[in-house]
Enzyme design. Structure first.
Site, mmCIF file in Angstrom:
data_model
loop_
_atom_site.group_PDB
_atom_site.id
_atom_site.type_symbol
_atom_site.label_atom_id
_atom_site.label_comp_id
_atom_site.label_asym_id
_atom_site.label_seq_id
_atom_site.Cartn_x
_atom_site.Cartn_y
_atom_site.Cartn_z
ATOM 1 N N MET A 68 55.470 36.078 43.837
ATOM 2 C CA MET A 68 54.302 35.370 44.373
ATOM 3 C C MET A 68 53.186 35.248 43.332
ATOM 4 O O MET A 68 52.112 35.818 43.501
ATOM 5 C CB MET A 68 53.791 36.099 45.621
ATOM 6 N N THR A 90 50.697 40.686 44.080
ATOM 7 C CA THR A 90 49.813 39.551 44.328
ATOM 8 C C THR A 90 48.591 40.053 45.080
ATOM 9 O O THR A 90 48.697 41.012 45.857
ATOM 10 C CB THR A 90 50.503 38.457 45.149
ATOM 11 N N ASN A 91 47.445 39.431 44.866
ATOM 12 C CA ASN A 91 46.228 39.811 45.590
ATOM 13 C C ASN A 91 46.212 39.265 47.010
ATOM 14 O O ASN A 91 45.947 39.996 47.971
ATOM 15 C CB ASN A 91 44.992 39.289 44.850
ATOM 16 N N CYS A 111 43.486 37.351 41.163
ATOM 17 C CA CYS A 111 44.724 36.611 41.384
ATOM 18 C C CYS A 111 45.624 36.978 40.223
ATOM 19 O O CYS A 111 45.188 36.941 39.063
ATOM 20 C CB CYS A 111 44.484 35.108 41.429
ATOM 21 N N THR A 112 46.856 37.316 40.502
ATOM 22 C CA THR A 112 47.726 37.842 39.449
ATOM 23 C C THR A 112 48.141 36.794 38.433
ATOM 24 O O THR A 112 48.755 37.141 37.425
ATOM 25 C CB THR A 112 48.973 38.506 40.068
#
Length: 237
Positions: free
Chosen positions: A10, A83-84, A196-197
């Site tokens: 993701m 993922t955030n 955000c990754t």
């Protein structure tokens, strides 16, 4: 050494960074031929994104809880969600498993507070910037959190989903993010959390008017350290 249960995909681009960092940090800390013990479940991001677009978070909770349960059954000692945005679902996932989830906001808060910063900017998807599941956790840790204005929130969200999640890294978008970060500095932020990754693909410390706290790096590092714990590698190769 504990076994990390990594839920990735993701997007897969940032998951690659998680995998690389967790292994590299383990090797650096333990030496020799050591690498991290990782079980990974890689979801199909198309399903996740479609559910997010139509607001079906219950469907995503089922997908992520199923992934976490499979990892627990396979022998994971704790869960890392790479993922955030999906941390919005942590409470729902926790109800379905008996092992802890290493929260991405906690890793970020620790790093920011360690540097003595009290006010920090947050960049991420629109969901991450406008809802409380990351912001409230940072606030509870003692940080004041600011986010961009409305149009800039949409601009950051578009960059993430329309470019970075497809592996596109554009100079024009980098300049947009640099401008947004400079605006946060003018409002008194002492650092900016890349919540955000994927944003770390576009922005580094040399691009920013503020000290950068990349949640991908911080989360992966915390996971490796948690897995290693007090392992003594002195008698092992």
């Amino acid at each position: 050494m504990k076994t990390i249960g990594l839920i990735g995909g993701m997007s897969w681009e940032s998951t690659v960074t998680y995998y690389e960092l967790m292994n590299r940090i383990t090797a650096e800390k333990l030496g020799g031929f050591h690498s991290a013990r990782i079980l990974m479940y890689n979801v199909d991001f198309a399903e996740i994104e479609a559910n997010m677009t139509c607001g079906d978070w219950d469907a995503n909770a089922e997908i992520l809880a199923d992934a976490a349960m499979r990892l627990e059954k396979a022998g994971a000692d704790f869960i890392v969600i790479a993922t955030n945005t999906i941390h919005k679902l942590v409470p729902a996932i926790e109800k379905r498993i008996g092992i802890p989830i290493l929260h991405i906001a906690d890793a970020a808060a620790e790093a920011v507070k360690r540097d003595g910063i009290g006010k920090v900017g947050l960049l991420g998807t629109k969901v991450t910037m406008t809802q409380g599941f990351i912001r409230d956790r940072l606030t509870a840790a003692g940080l004041e959190v600011i986010v961009p204005d409305g149009q800039d929130i949409d601009a950051v969200n578009d960059i993430i989903f329309n470019e970075l999640c497809h592996g596109k890294v554009l100079d024009l978008s980098r300049e947009k993010l640099k401008r947004i970060i400079s605006g946060m500095a003018e409002k008194g932020a002492g650092g900016v959390i890349l919540g955000c990754t994927e944003i770390g693909m576009l922005i580094s410390g040399t691009d920013s008017a503020l000290k950068v706290y990349d949640t991908t790096v911080l989360h992966a590092t915390k996971a490796a350290e948690e897995a290693i714990g007090t392992v003594d590698a002195s008698c092992h190769p």
